[in-house]
Design a protein around this motif. Structure first.
Motif, PDB file in Angstrom:
ATOM      1  N   GLY A  47       0.806  -1.201   0.000  1.00 42.71           N
ATOM      2  CA  GLY A  47       0.000   0.000   0.000  1.00 42.71           C
ATOM      3  C   GLY A  47       0.845   1.259   0.000  1.00 42.71           C
ATOM      4  N   LEU A  48       0.166   2.388   0.087  1.00 40.38           N
ATOM      5  CA  LEU A  48       0.804   3.707   0.171  1.00 40.38           C
ATOM      6  C   LEU A  48       0.753   4.166   1.613  1.00 40.38           C
ATOM      7  CD1 LEU A  48      -0.844   5.066  -3.057  1.00 40.38           C
ATOM      8  CD2 LEU A  48       1.623   4.919  -2.699  1.00 40.38           C
ATOM      9  N   TRP A  49       1.938   4.417   2.188  1.00 41.45           N
ATOM     10  CA  TRP A  49       2.052   4.724   3.616  1.00 41.45           C
ATOM     11  C   TRP A  49       2.885   6.006   3.817  1.00 41.45           C
ATOM     12  CZ3 TRP A  49      -0.703   1.190   6.483  1.00 41.45           C
ATOM     13  CH2 TRP A  49      -0.939  -0.060   5.902  1.00 41.45           C
ATOM     14  N   PRO A  50       2.367   7.160   3.439  1.00 43.84           N
ATOM     15  CA  PRO A  50       3.141   8.399   3.595  1.00 43.84           C
ATOM     16  C   PRO A  50       3.397   8.728   5.066  1.00 43.84           C
ATOM     17  CG  PRO A  50       0.874   8.900   3.019  1.00 43.84           C
ATOM     18  CD  PRO A  50       1.023   7.412   2.873  1.00 43.84           C
ATOM     19  N   ALA A  51       4.533   9.376   5.315  1.00 37.28           N
ATOM     20  CA  ALA A  51       4.904   9.754   6.686  1.00 37.28           C
ATOM     21  C   ALA A  51       4.405  11.147   7.049  1.00 37.28           C
ATOM     22  CB  ALA A  51       6.430   9.697   6.830  1.00 37.28           C
ATOM     23  N   THR A  52       3.482  11.688   6.258  1.00 31.64           N
ATOM     24  CA  THR A  52       3.071  13.083   6.379  1.00 31.64           C
ATOM     25  C   THR A  52       2.586  13.451   7.774  1.00 31.64           C
ATOM     26  OG1 THR A  52       2.403  12.976   4.064  1.00 31.64           O
ATOM     27  CG2 THR A  52       1.624  14.855   5.338  1.00 31.64           C
ATOM     28  N   GLU A  53       1.824  12.569   8.416  1.00 32.44           N
ATOM     29  CA  GLU A  53       1.209  12.935   9.692  1.00 32.44           C
ATOM     30  C   GLU A  53       2.227  13.272  10.774  1.00 32.44           C
ATOM     31  OE1 GLU A  53      -1.841  10.557  11.303  1.00 32.44           O
ATOM     32  OE2 GLU A  53      -3.150  10.699   9.546  1.00 32.44           O
ATOM     33  N   MET A  54       3.477  12.801  10.626  1.00 30.62           N
ATOM     34  CA  MET A  54       4.472  12.996  11.680  1.00 30.62           C
ATOM     35  C   MET A  54       5.366  14.212  11.454  1.00 30.62           C
ATOM     36  SD  MET A  54       3.603  10.646  13.702  1.00 30.62           S
ATOM     37  CE  MET A  54       4.928  10.706  14.907  1.00 30.62           C
ATOM     38  N   ILE A  55       5.031  15.052  10.478  1.00 25.02           N
ATOM     39  CA  ILE A  55       5.892  16.196  10.164  1.00 25.02           C
ATOM     40  C   ILE A  55       6.126  17.091  11.378  1.00 25.02           C
ATOM     41  CG2 ILE A  55       5.964  18.362   8.858  1.00 25.02           C
ATOM     42  CD1 ILE A  55       4.656  16.871   6.537  1.00 25.02           C
ATOM     43  N   ASN A  56       5.124  17.255  12.217  1.00 27.52           N
ATOM     44  CA  ASN A  56       5.255  18.174  13.356  1.00 27.52           C
ATOM     45  C   ASN A  56       6.072  17.603  14.515  1.00 27.52           C
ATOM     46  OD1 ASN A  56       3.482  20.519  12.616  1.00 27.52           O
ATOM     47  ND2 ASN A  56       1.988  18.872  12.374  1.00 27.52           N
ATOM     48  N   THR A  57       6.480  16.358  14.424  1.00 21.97           N
ATOM     49  CA  THR A  57       7.205  15.723  15.528  1.00 21.97           C
ATOM     50  C   THR A  57       8.701  15.835  15.297  1.00 21.97           C
ATOM     51  OG1 THR A  57       5.386  14.140  15.738  1.00 21.97           O
ATOM     52  CG2 THR A  57       7.449  13.608  16.868  1.00 21.97           C
ATOM     53  N   PRO A  58       9.448  16.468  16.211  1.00 19.27           N
ATOM     54  CA  PRO A  58      10.896  16.630  15.998  1.00 19.27           C
ATOM     55  C   PRO A  58      11.650  15.313  16.167  1.00 19.27           C
ATOM     56  CG  PRO A  58      10.293  17.398  18.185  1.00 19.27           C
ATOM     57  CD  PRO A  58       8.998  17.074  17.485  1.00 19.27           C
ATOM     58  N   LEU A  59      12.815  15.234  15.525  1.00 24.91           N
ATOM     59  CA  LEU A  59      13.647  14.041  15.692  1.00 24.91           C
ATOM     60  C   LEU A  59      14.069  13.889  17.148  1.00 24.91           C
ATOM     61  CD1 LEU A  59      15.205  11.661  14.415  1.00 24.91           C
ATOM     62  CD2 LEU A  59      17.126  13.246  14.078  1.00 24.91           C
ATOM     63  N   GLN A  60      14.589  14.962  17.745  1.00 24.85           N
ATOM     64  CA  GLN A  60      15.044  14.931  19.136  1.00 24.85           C
ATOM     65  C   GLN A  60      14.039  15.641  20.040  1.00 24.85           C
ATOM     66  OE1 GLN A  60      19.361  15.001  20.155  1.00 24.85           O
ATOM     67  NE2 GLN A  60      19.499  16.307  18.339  1.00 24.85           N
ATOM     68  N   ARG A  61      13.949  15.179  21.258  1.00 21.69           N
ATOM     69  CA  ARG A  61      13.054  15.747  22.262  1.00 21.69           C
ATOM     70  C   ARG A  61      13.708  16.955  22.929  1.00 21.69           C
ATOM     71  NH1 ARG A  61      11.852  11.174  26.184  1.00 21.69           N
ATOM     72  NH2 ARG A  61      11.408  10.229  24.141  1.00 21.69           N
ATOM     73  N   PRO A  62      12.941  17.987  23.267  1.00 22.32           N
ATOM     74  CA  PRO A  62      13.514  19.092  24.042  1.00 22.32           C
ATOM     75  C   PRO A  62      14.150  18.574  25.335  1.00 22.32           C
ATOM     76  CG  PRO A  62      11.340  19.697  23.220  1.00 22.32           C
ATOM     77  CD  PRO A  62      11.532  18.229  22.904  1.00 22.32           C
ATOM     78  N   GLU A  63      15.299  19.110  25.667  1.00 24.88           N
ATOM     79  CA  GLU A  63      16.044  18.598  26.829  1.00 24.88           C
ATOM     80  C   GLU A  63      15.249  18.697  28.124  1.00 24.88           C
ATOM     81  OE1 GLU A  63      20.454  19.097  27.010  1.00 24.88           O
ATOM     82  OE2 GLU A  63      20.053  20.639  25.496  1.00 24.88           O
ATOM     83  N   ASN A  64      14.414  19.742  28.240  1.00 26.12           N
ATOM     84  CA  ASN A  64      13.695  19.926  29.508  1.00 26.12           C
ATOM     85  C   ASN A  64      12.579  18.892  29.707  1.00 26.12           C
ATOM     86  OD1 ASN A  64      12.279  21.245  27.339  1.00 26.12           O
ATOM     87  ND2 ASN A  64      10.980  22.248  28.859  1.00 26.12           N
ATOM     88  N   PHE A  65      12.272  18.071  28.686  1.00 21.26           N
ATOM     89  CA  PHE A  65      11.273  17.029  28.852  1.00 21.26           C
ATOM     90  C   PHE A  65      11.811  15.848  29.657  1.00 21.26           C
ATOM     91  CE2 PHE A  65       7.730  17.454  25.533  1.00 21.26           C
ATOM     92  CZ  PHE A  65       7.801  18.840  25.540  1.00 21.26           C
ATOM     93  N   GLY A  66      13.139  15.706  29.709  1.00 19.82           N
ATOM     94  CA  GLY A  66      13.704  14.535  30.375  1.00 19.82           C
ATOM     95  C   GLY A  66      13.263  13.264  29.674  1.00 19.82           C
ATOM     96  N   GLU A  67      12.730  12.314  30.431  1.00 16.85           N
ATOM     97  CA  GLU A  67      12.299  11.043  29.860  1.00 16.85           C
ATOM     98  C   GLU A  67      10.798  11.007  29.568  1.00 16.85           C
ATOM     99  OE1 GLU A  67      13.724   7.664  31.988  1.00 16.85           O
ATOM    100  OE2 GLU A  67      15.839   8.247  31.799  1.00 16.85           O
TER     101      GLU A  67
END
Length: 339
Positions: A47-67
């Motif tokens: 099938g067709l499985w575009p990754a479009t929905e995750m565009i707003n999610t950064p590769l790395q987490r902000p440091e102040n989020f911790g775990e």
């Protein structure tokens, strides 16, 4: 039009998805869902499985989020609000950003994604951050930075990335969500899985026959993949990658990996419209420990994969180099005038 041998059946790409107590929270790929089967008995991922929905999610987490791996209600509302502003471009902030854009496409080209609660694409280490570089990799990085200071960013086409040059984004650079052209297509045939990416011109052909990897001297931008099934999960191990230029980041950017990289991807169809995608990046010459990304790919049969004739029409490279020469000429003329 994409053509392939009669052995290959068309359908859709790499993948990922997860079930979570909060939308967007990474979760185990274990699922009670039983996917449909191909005529020869393999789990059907086509099938067709575009990754479009995750565009707003950064590769790395902000440091102040911790775990903390998911957004709070307030943080999620902020992400939703910003996505809405970007989609409508009805605020002065976004109109000004589009007007001031000096690189990249105009705002009406980009895909906006769908806000979710996942704090980062990286889920391991638990803090959602890239591991530290090895001393060897840190020295190479420092040497690269020092060399760049002696050159302009466009003295030559060789100063530009493989992505700018329409050569390759690498495996991870091809699946991680970016601002446009996030189409992924998975096709299957007996003993084979084929993954086709919209951006650039990459197609991976993955044998499932247990054959060994090519000998170490044979390397390529997308490496040498070998797949097998673990219950309903497709596991793909890729080695023999060319090191030194492509990174494990958006469009192949980021810290370049070495030729020692081993990439292990897992594709699990967890419902009719979701593939849970995981990838473990293990490069002992670059990072002090393996790390993992985890996110869903959503099925969209209306998402067309058009020809991406990047190299044939790569006017950007000509314009980048011509612009650099024009800047140098202007600077030289100004220096001459001010003498």
């Amino acid at each position: 039009m994409f053509a392939m041998s009669h052995r290959f059946w068309m359908h859709a790409i790499l993948a990922a998805a997860f079930l979570a107590p909060l939308p967007g929270a990474p979760q185990s790929s274990t699922s009670a869902y039983t996917p449909p089967k191909t005529p020869w008995g393999d789990p059907d991922l086509q099938g067709l499985w575009p990754a479009t929905e995750m565009i707003n999610t950064p590769l790395q987490r902000p440091e102040n989020f911790g775990e903390r791996s998911v957004l709070t209600d307030a943080e999620f509302q902020q992400r939703e609000s910003r996505a809405q502003q970007a989609a409508t471009s009805d605020s002065e902030e976004f109109r000004a950003a589009d007007a001031a854009r000096s690189i990249g496409p105009p705002g009406y080209w980009v895909e906006r994604g769908k806000p979710n609660r996942q704090a980062s694409l990286i889920v391991d280490p638990p803090n959602g951050r890239l591991p530290a570089l090895t001393p060897e990799a840190q020295k190479k990085n420092d040497d690269r930075d020092a060399a760049r200071k002696l050159r302009g960013p466009a003295d030559s086409w060789e100063d530009r990335s493989y992505y700018d040059r329409c050569i390759s984004r690498g495996v991870m650079g091809s699946i991680l969500p970016v601002i446009y052209n996030n189409g992924n297509q998975i096709m299957q045939a007996p003993g084979l899985v084929i993954i086709r990416y919209e951006m650039i011109h990459e197609t991976r052909i993955i044998p499932l026959d247990g054959s060994p990897h090519a000998r170490p001297a044979i390397r390529s931008y997308m490496g040498d993949p070998r797949g097998h099934w673990e219950a309903n999960t497709l596991v793909v191990e890729t080695t023999n990658l060319l090191g030194g230029r492509n990174g494990i980041g958006l469009n192949g950017n980021g810290m370049p990996h070495s030729s020692a990289l081993k990439l292990t991807e897992r594709f699990t169809r967890v419902d009719a419209n979701t593939i849970h995608y995981e990838a473990t990046i293990d490069d002992p010459q670059t990072w002090v420990r393996p790390w993992k990304v985890d996110f869903p790919l959503k099925r969209d049969d209306r998402f067309p994969l058009y020809e991406y004739a990047c190299h044939e029409g790569n006017y950007a490279m000509k314009d980048i180099l011509a612009g650099a020469r024009a800047d140098e000429k202007k600077a030289a003329e100004a220096a001459h005038t001010n003498r």
